[in-house]
Design an enzyme around this catalytic site. Structure first.
Site, PDB file in Angstrom:
ATOM      1  N   SER A 129       0.239  16.438 -16.002  1.00  0.00           N
ATOM      2  CA  SER A 129      -1.151  16.229 -16.406  1.00  0.00           C
ATOM      3  C   SER A 129      -1.852  15.231 -15.506  1.00  0.00           C
ATOM      4  O   SER A 129      -1.251  14.299 -14.999  1.00  0.00           O
ATOM      5  CB  SER A 129      -1.222  15.722 -17.844  1.00  0.00           C
ATOM      6  OG  SER A 129      -2.575  15.463 -18.174  1.00  0.00           O
ATOM      7  N   LYS A 184       3.569  19.058 -23.335  1.00  0.00           N
ATOM      8  CA  LYS A 184       2.340  19.188 -22.529  1.00  0.00           C
ATOM      9  C   LYS A 184       1.290  20.014 -23.293  1.00  0.00           C
ATOM     10  O   LYS A 184       0.089  19.727 -23.250  1.00  0.00           O
ATOM     11  CB  LYS A 184       2.644  19.835 -21.174  1.00  0.00           C
ATOM     12  CG  LYS A 184       1.398  20.138 -20.333  1.00  0.00           C
ATOM     13  CD  LYS A 184       0.643  18.873 -20.007  1.00  0.00           C
ATOM     14  CE  LYS A 184      -0.640  18.953 -19.234  1.00  0.00           C
ATOM     15  NZ  LYS A 184      -1.387  20.092 -18.976  1.00  0.00           N
ATOM     16  N   HIS A 187      -0.231  17.788 -25.758  1.00  0.00           N
ATOM     17  CA  HIS A 187      -1.131  16.895 -25.004  1.00  0.00           C
ATOM     18  C   HIS A 187      -2.484  17.582 -24.836  1.00  0.00           C
ATOM     19  O   HIS A 187      -3.546  16.989 -25.066  1.00  0.00           O
ATOM     20  CB  HIS A 187      -0.519  16.578 -23.633  1.00  0.00           C
ATOM     21  CG  HIS A 187      -1.482  16.009 -22.630  1.00  0.00           C
ATOM     22  ND1 HIS A 187      -2.418  16.780 -21.971  1.00  0.00           N
ATOM     23  CD2 HIS A 187      -1.677  14.753 -22.201  1.00  0.00           C
ATOM     24  CE1 HIS A 187      -3.140  16.006 -21.185  1.00  0.00           C
ATOM     25  NE2 HIS A 187      -2.715  14.770 -21.297  1.00  0.00           N
ATOM     26  N   ASN A 188      -2.456  18.834 -24.452  1.00  0.00           N
ATOM     27  CA  ASN A 188      -3.715  19.553 -24.239  1.00  0.00           C
ATOM     28  C   ASN A 188      -4.471  19.768 -25.549  1.00  0.00           C
ATOM     29  O   ASN A 188      -5.696  19.694 -25.573  1.00  0.00           O
ATOM     30  CB  ASN A 188      -3.452  20.899 -23.554  1.00  0.00           C
ATOM     31  CG  ASN A 188      -3.215  20.726 -22.060  1.00  0.00           C
ATOM     32  OD1 ASN A 188      -2.766  19.671 -21.624  1.00  0.00           O
ATOM     33  ND2 ASN A 188      -3.492  21.740 -21.277  1.00  0.00           N
ATOM     34  N   GLU A 191      -6.125  16.706 -26.197  1.00  0.00           N
ATOM     35  CA  GLU A 191      -7.239  16.634 -25.223  1.00  0.00           C
ATOM     36  C   GLU A 191      -8.467  17.395 -25.755  1.00  0.00           C
ATOM     37  O   GLU A 191      -9.595  16.892 -25.703  1.00  0.00           O
ATOM     38  CB  GLU A 191      -6.729  17.241 -23.911  1.00  0.00           C
ATOM     39  CG  GLU A 191      -7.736  17.436 -22.804  1.00  0.00           C
ATOM     40  CD  GLU A 191      -7.088  18.164 -21.600  1.00  0.00           C
ATOM     41  OE1 GLU A 191      -6.039  17.719 -21.105  1.00  0.00           O
ATOM     42  OE2 GLU A 191      -7.632  19.199 -21.175  1.00  0.00           O
TER      43      GLU A 191
END
Ligand code: 6PG
Length: 477
Positions: A129, A184, A187-188, A191
């Site tokens: 990232s 990940k 994480h997105n 986000e």
């Protein structure tokens, strides 16, 4: 060094930036390969200082890397990734390591890791990232795969990862097979939520006051000095300040208000559904993007008109309420995201250290924020922490901002301004803390029409009521 110690396949912006980052670190020599030769040659011309070893076939690429070989794939997730893996497996040998640095769906990574492992080659699905800049100067890296592969790739990944303020590299072994890509993905999802919450905050201030985007940029820049200090708040100020060269208007007023998405947000929501974890803030953020992109439906709906009770309050108090509402909702989004990692890890038997996840998100990645230090501490103090919002720091922060969040959601509702992520966060807080939920009624309804049974608060067992007959209750187990 005549041979490279690391290779990169796929030289679009992310791949070439990562290759340049690798090449800039002492001790690294980087082999590069791209499907179209032109791109490889262009990169060599543009960056002679990187001293890349270029190859134009997979055989030469493999020969140019010292054993045990390590190569990072930076191509589009999906079929392109499978094609590159197949090609590398043909020319690599047992003990070598293939890292997929794209945004792969974690279930694809589980499948690929299993298949590649059978050849004796190690496969590591790794989240990376930080966008283009992060790839070049230091991303946050989330590798999965075996512990053995981690030992091989660790020095290389540590050499290119972002460094947090305490100097530690933002990379850690997340867990086996698909764990890195799973984290990940979450994480997105976070986000998405963070971006939507910021956008809602901006929209409220814009609607409440007569301030221009540039003036609102100053507010965000100010917020960035406090507990909201984060990359996304920082870039928000910059986006709002941007003026369109053609029209002279604020660029944000010229950009079509239809948000795109490449899939990782909706994957996160699907994981929430699969694991039964209510990631409602993230879900609302994903749906908000879908709604924004439904342009023709929005046109139809606009003709309906709407009724509102009163306009938004315009004063400084309201702006401070928005700031606090944003902080509270942001805490909820991260708490929900960590919850789905915790439960996902259990389901997939990954030993994921949540404190480490928060630690490597403190720099390099898109959701980097000062308050990740607090999340790191909270999970360090209690690795079994069931609910992040119950950790003392976050419980206090919520208590401090709860009334602001209520006032903001109420005012938005009376004024007819949509705040899906703020409202979802508040409802989550109210529901998760409620002593009793109307779920009891839902259970009654389920039992009524489908004999789905229910449990009681006062005795063990599973029960069914004969609703339409004599309404007697029977224990069914
Ligand atoms: C990152 C970003 C990166 C990418 C997102 C954006 O961590 O560097 O998350 O992976 O920008 O995939 O996705 P959308 O196009 O879906 O917003």
């Amino acid at each position: 060094m005549n041979q490279a110690n690391i290779g990169v396949v796929g030289l679009a912006v992310m791949g070439s930036n990562l290759a340049r980052n690798l090449a800039s670190r002492e001790g690294n020599r980087v082999a590069v390969y791209n499907r179209s030769e032109g791109r490889t040659k262009e990169l060599l011309d543009e960056h002679p200082e990187a001293n890349f070893i270029a190859s134009y076939s997979y055989e030469d690429f493999a020969a140019s890397i010292a054993k045990p070989r390590t190569a990072i794939i930076m191509v589009q997730a999906g079929a392109a990734t499978d094609a590159v893996i197949d090609s590398l497996v043909k020319v690599f040998e047992p003990g070598d390591v293939i890292i997929d640095g794209g945004n792969a769906l974690f279930t694809d990574t589980i499948r690929r890791e299993k298949a590649v492992r059978e050849t004796g080659i190690n496969f590591v699905g790794s989240g990376i990232s930080g966008g283009e800049e992060g790839a070049l100067h230091g991303p946050s890296i989330m590798p999965g795969g075996s512990a053995e592969a981690w030992e091989v790739i660790r020095p290389i990944l540590e050499s290119i990862a972002a460094r947090a303020d305490d100097g530690t590299p933002c990379v850690t072994h997340i867990g086996t097979d698909g764990a890195g890509h799973f984290v990940k993905m979450i994480h997105n999802g976070i986000e998405y939520a963070d971006m939507q919450l910021i956008a809602e905050g901006y929209d409220l201030i814009r609607n409440a006051t007569s301030q221009t985007p540039a003036e609102i940029a100053d507010i965000f820049a100010e917020w960035n000095k406090g507990e909201l200090d984060s990359y996304l708040i920082e870039i928000t100020a910059e986006v709002l300040r941007q003026v369109d060269a053609e029209t002279g208007k604020p660029l944000v007023d010229v950009i079509l208000d239809a948000a795109g998405a490449k899939g990782t947000g909706s994957w996160t929501v699907k994981s929430g559904l699969d694991t039964g974890v209510p990631i409602s803030g993230i879900a609302q953020a994903v749906f908000a993007r879908s709604l924004s992109s439904s342009l023709s439906q929005r046109k139809v709906a606009q003709r309906l008109g709407k009724q509102v009770v009163e306009g938004l309050p315009a004063g400084a108090d309201f702006i401070e309420d928005v700031r606090k509402a944003l902080y509270a909702s942001k805490i909820v989004a991260y708490s929900q995201g960590f919850d789905v990692i915790r439960i996902g890890a259990k389901d997939h038997e990954w030993d994921i250290n949540l404190s480490e996840v928060a630690r490597i998100w403190r720099a390099g990645c898109i959701i980097r924020a000062v308050f990740l230090n607090r999340i790191t501490d909270a999970y360090k103090q209690d690795p079994e922490l069931e609910l992040l919002i119950s950790a003392p720091y976050f419980a206090d922060a919520i208590a401090d901002s709860e009334l602001s969040l209520r006032r903001v959601v109420a005012a938005a509702s009376l004024a007819g301004v949509a705040v899906p992520a703020f409202s979802a966060s508040l409802s989550y807080l109210d529901a998760i803390r409620a002593e009793r939920l109307p779920a009891a009624l839902v259970q009654g309804q389920r039992d009524f029409f489908g004999a789905h049974t229910y449990k009681r608060i006062d005795k063990e067992g599973t029960f069914h009521t004969e609703w339409s007959e004599d309404r007697s209750e029977t224990r069914v187990d």
